[in-house]
Design an enzyme around this catalytic site. Structure first.
Site, PDB file in Angstrom:
ATOM      1  N   ARG A 191       0.498 -13.197   9.806  1.00 24.19           N
ATOM      2  CA  ARG A 191      -0.436 -12.256  10.631  1.00 24.19           C
ATOM      3  C   ARG A 191       0.400 -11.831  11.846  1.00 24.19           C
ATOM      4  O   ARG A 191       0.438 -10.852  12.268  1.00 24.19           O
ATOM      5  CB  ARG A 191      -1.642 -12.660  11.017  1.00 24.19           C
ATOM      6  CG  ARG A 191      -2.652 -12.836   9.901  1.00 24.19           C
ATOM      7  CD  ARG A 191      -2.641 -11.792   8.741  1.00 24.19           C
ATOM      8  NE  ARG A 191      -1.818 -12.234   7.582  1.00 24.19           N
ATOM      9  CZ  ARG A 191      -1.530 -11.294   6.690  1.00 24.19           C
ATOM     10  NH1 ARG A 191      -1.792 -10.035   6.797  1.00 24.19           N
ATOM     11  NH2 ARG A 191      -0.499 -11.855   5.679  1.00 24.19           N
ATOM     12  N   THR A 203       0.975  -1.462  -0.003  1.00 27.80           N
ATOM     13  CA  THR A 203      -0.057  -0.099  -0.101  1.00 27.80           C
ATOM     14  C   THR A 203       0.812   1.147   0.113  1.00 27.80           C
ATOM     15  O   THR A 203       0.435   2.242  -0.812  1.00 27.80           O
ATOM     16  CB  THR A 203      -0.904  -0.048   1.291  1.00 27.80           C
ATOM     17  OG1 THR A 203      -1.706  -1.287   1.217  1.00 27.80           O
ATOM     18  CG2 THR A 203      -1.943   1.055   1.187  1.00 27.80           C
ATOM     19  N   GLN A 242      -1.181 -15.494  -1.520  1.00 24.18           N
ATOM     20  CA  GLN A 242      -2.131 -14.904  -0.642  1.00 24.18           C
ATOM     21  C   GLN A 242      -3.334 -15.105  -1.533  1.00 24.18           C
ATOM     22  O   GLN A 242      -4.553 -14.441  -0.830  1.00 24.18           O
ATOM     23  CB  GLN A 242      -1.839 -13.619   0.090  1.00 24.18           C
ATOM     24  CG  GLN A 242      -0.531 -13.824   0.765  1.00 24.18           C
ATOM     25  CD  GLN A 242      -0.524 -12.222   1.656  1.00 24.18           C
ATOM     26  OE1 GLN A 242      -1.102 -11.968   2.336  1.00 24.18           O
ATOM     27  NE2 GLN A 242       0.565 -11.391   1.076  1.00 24.18           N
ATOM     28  N   ASP A 269      -4.939  -3.219  -6.978  1.00 27.81           N
ATOM     29  CA  ASP A 269      -4.586  -3.536  -5.752  1.00 27.81           C
ATOM     30  C   ASP A 269      -5.390  -5.305  -5.542  1.00 27.81           C
ATOM     31  O   ASP A 269      -6.216  -5.463  -6.146  1.00 27.81           O
ATOM     32  CB  ASP A 269      -5.029  -2.788  -4.531  1.00 27.81           C
ATOM     33  CG  ASP A 269      -4.271  -3.176  -3.067  1.00 27.81           C
ATOM     34  OD1 ASP A 269      -3.244  -3.979  -3.377  1.00 27.81           O
ATOM     35  OD2 ASP A 269      -4.510  -2.740  -2.159  1.00 27.81           O
ATOM     36  N   GLU A 270      -4.614  -5.989  -4.696  1.00 26.54           N
ATOM     37  CA  GLU A 270      -5.114  -7.500  -4.484  1.00 26.54           C
ATOM     38  C   GLU A 270      -5.424  -7.924  -5.679  1.00 26.54           C
ATOM     39  O   GLU A 270      -6.476  -8.631  -5.814  1.00 26.54           O
ATOM     40  CB  GLU A 270      -6.023  -7.174  -3.629  1.00 26.54           C
ATOM     41  CG  GLU A 270      -6.038  -6.766  -2.244  1.00 26.54           C
ATOM     42  CD  GLU A 270      -4.967  -7.501  -1.262  1.00 26.54           C
ATOM     43  OE1 GLU A 270      -4.747  -8.375  -1.458  1.00 26.54           O
ATOM     44  OE2 GLU A 270      -4.931  -7.015  -0.073  1.00 26.54           O
TER      45      GLU A 270
END
Length: 714
Positions: A597, A33, A249, A219-220
């Protein structure tokens, strides 16, 4: 803005490369980001690009708002005019301006999920359909599938011919779409599909939007589906496209995400450059190296090695417990121990992640008992879930016969008993001073039930009375009751696997209760549960976060516990049975997301015993062994792995699985398993065999020499 000070060399290259299309492979915690934010700022401040010529597409409103705020913080008023939004918001902009070409007014209504269900409820009433027979979720999934495949009403009816449930769904599809068109309503699927329809049917509209943007960012990108990918392709005719994502991911294939779009980006975007961001700023070296070990087992990925300049940090702790209660106690103990020893740490620093929502049951009970504040994200608390409340109401009817329980389940599954019939039962019960269940048992004629309803009620009554006389365990009595009243069949027909898993976890809680109480009874179990469900959780800011791994994507916590790491749970037997190799890779990506995480320390836990969800003894997840030995400490019981890794930790082969003395298995051989029954071998892989059994067991990977396996003739 000094971009060279703010970013590392790879990030600078990604932010400043403008020659051709760009694919940024951004590993977990690598600052993607931040890179996109600085890239937009670089375009505006250093290159003089008008903000109006820049588009950034995100996949959540939260991500869009965060990116806007960051760009504005860097540039101030210079950033105004940049388009940063979700793919659905972007489609709404296009449709508001041009949808009249498709015969809709620009004031069309956008339907959310509640609106969709409200419309279905209305249609159900008009068509006399019972929601308990055909669930809203099942119908909405079917409607979405029909829309994406451009299935006409006639085709839907033809495909469903001969299947009553599918015929009903096809008719609902027709009524749903017709209502939408009459009332100018679009659901989220329509926002994408109508935009594509506009672009295909009206090239001049497409050309106009193609001319608007010179730089497009997505994004993503690992999570885009075919429809979203096509939109990006169509818009990119005159623009440089920069996509950001991580194939490692990709965890939303069940929603249509296709990892091949990012893996093969250069196929549709020639001369595209790839830059890999592999410096992680989140996790310790130990966590990162173990995550790398894990994800390298996948084949469908772009090779990269995440590294960090941070210290090694604490070891990863793998704890194998005797049972789920002990597993939950370990988690609670560790949370309290860390808070007492580490200055500045509070409950907010902790997350408990799991593969399936039913796994929250035991940990919730322990946290409540220990007065540890927690928040459950992405779902109801376990004992508040509909199917759990229904099941407990059946048990209350067996144990107590109370009216509230009776009224909740009298028509679940559907027995044709509506509100007017319930009111007649209530009047008769009041006249004779009885409970409503007793009135139904004794005075069905006076209640004036039809023969059909009488028969349906008789089946339920016989199931209740059979459960009252049962000498089986509470857990077995419960499962038999759920079968006899048709509740399990109802969930199976609706393909509600998650709800079925929750009921099997409820059964597990009954089994655990019986093991802990010599005088266990249904009444005692219900009382024990009431103590958990009736307690209030204090509403303070400091709390432990409980959520599924899917919910945790994009988040980070100082301390992460990943619980329930058993084969058939994580990796999920549902994923493996539907598509073994692809399913296993997705499950491994999910584990990778879960493990990364953690910032300071990662805890992996599993428990031994028997799982009523998978209907098999528990074996420690392969993902625990796949992280390697370096930096990992195994404590608790000796874990039982499927493979022969970590011989020093596991029991001997003979001790663990016996020996059937069969060493000549071949593909196509038939076997008999003591638990799963008869099956056929699909694959022989050294000491392991993949075997297809009849439902509900499906495809299982088994140790070929296990004592439970016997070779049989076809």
């Amino acid at each position: 803005m000094d971009i060279h000070t703010a970013l590392n060399p790879q990030q600078v290259e990604a932010a400043c490369y403008l020659d051709h299309h760009l694919r940024i492979i951004a590993g977990a915690g690598s600052g993607k980001t931040r890179v996109v934010t600085y890239r937009i700022a670089y375009l505006i401040q250093e290159m003089g690009i008008s903000p109006a010529k820049i588009l950034a597409i995100t996949f959540t409103n939260k991500a869009a708002n965060e990116m806007k705020e960051r760009v504005e913080k860097l540039l101030g008023p210079l950033a105004y005019g940049t388009t940063v939004c979700t793919i659905h918001s972007f489609c709404v902009r296009i449709l508001r301006r041009h949808i009249q070409a498709l015969g809709y007014p620009s004031s069309f209504v956008i339907m959310d999920e509640d609106d969709q269900k409200a419309l279905l409820k209305k249609l159900y009433q008009e068509m006399n359909i019972n929601e308990k027979v055909i669930r809203y979720k099942s119908v909405l999934n079917t409607i979405s599938m029909y829309k994406y495949r451009h299935v006409t009403f006639e085709q839907a009816l033809a495909q469903a011919e001969g299947f009553l449930g599918e015929m009903t769904k096809a008719k609902l599809y027709q009524a749903y779409v017709q209502y939408q068109e009459e009332h100018h309503m679009l659901d989220f699927d329509d926002l994408l599909l109508k935009t594509l329809a506009l672009f295909h049917q009206f090239p001049e509209i497409l050309e106009r939007w193609q001319s608007y943007y010179d730089y497009i960012h997505v994004d993503e990108f690992q999570d885009v589906d075919a429809c979203e990918y096509e939109l990006v392709q169509l818009l990119s005719k005159h623009a440089i496209v920069c996509v950001v994502g991580d194939p490692d991911q990709t965890i939303y294939t069940f929603r249509g995400a296709d990892v091949s779009f990012i893996l093969h980006f250069e196929k549709d975007f020639p001369e595209a450059k790839t830059i890999i961001l592999n410096q992680n700023y989140r996790s310790t070296k130990t966590i990162l190296e173990c995550a790398n070990h894990l994800i390298k087992k996948n084949r469908k990925r772009i090779e990269k090695d995440l590294f960090t300049m941070q210290e090694s940090g604490d070891k990863i702790i793998h704890y194998s417990a005797k049972n789920e209660e002990e597993e939950a106690q370990f988690v609670a103990d560790k949370i309290e121990e860390i808070i007492s020893k580490v200055e500045g740490v509070n409950y907010h620093d902790f997350a408990i992640l799991y593969r399936a929502n039913y796994l929250s049951r035991t940990i919730e009970q322990v946290l409540i008992r220990r007065q540890i504040d927690y928040r459950l994200f992405g779902g109801l608390r376990f004992f508040n879930r509909k199917e759990v409340k229904d099941a407990l109401s059946y048990l209350r009817l067996v144990a107590q016969g109370d009216d509230l329980a009776f009224e909740r389940i009298i028509n679940v599954p559907s027995r044709g008993i509506g509100q007017k019939t319930v009111e007649r039962i209530q009047r008769v019960a009041l006249d004779y001073g009885l409970q409503e269940y007793e009135a139904l048992c004794l005075y069905s004629d006076e209640i004036k039930l039809s023969n059909k309803i009488k028969n349906e009620a008789r089946v339920m009554i016989e199931a209740i009375e059979k459960a009252r006389l049962s000498t089986k365990s509470i857990a077995d009595t419960f499962e038999t009751l759920m079968k006899d009243v048709g509740y399990l069949d109802m969930l199976k027909a609706d393909q509600e696997e998650g709800r079925l898993d929750n009921l099997m976890e409820l059964k597990n809680s009954m089994d655990q209760y019986q093991q802990e109480h010599e005088d266990a009874s249904i009444e005692g179990y219900l009382q024990d549960i009431a103590l958990y469900t009736n307690q209030d959780i204090r509403d303070e800011e400091e709390y432990v976060s409980l959520m599924s791994v899917h919910m945790a994507k994009g988040l980070e916590f100082n301390y992460v516990f990943v619980i329930g790491l058993s084969e058939d749970t994580f990796p999920s037997m549902h994923s493996l049975s539907e598509s073994y190799d692809d399913g296993l890779e997705e499950e491994r990506r999910l584990a990778y997301v879960a493990f990364t995480r953690a910032k300071r320390q990662l805890f992996l836990t599993d428990s031994q015993g028997f799982s009523f969800v998978s209907n098999s003894p528990k074996i420690t997840s392969r993902f625990v062994s796949e992280i390697g030995e370096e930096g990992v400490e195994h404590i608790g019981e000796r874990p039982r792995f499927k493979t022969q890794d970590y011989v020093r930790l596991t029991p001997t082969k003979e001790e663990m699985i016996g020996n059937n003395h069969i060493d000549d298995f071949q593909k196509g051989d038939f076997i008999e398993h003591d638990v799963f029954g008869k099956g056929v071998i699909l694959k022989v892989n050294g000491s392991l065999i993949d075997v297809a059994f009849a439902l509900p067991h499906g495809i299982k990977t088994l140790m070929a020499s296990h004592k439970a396996i016997h070779k049989v003739e076809s």
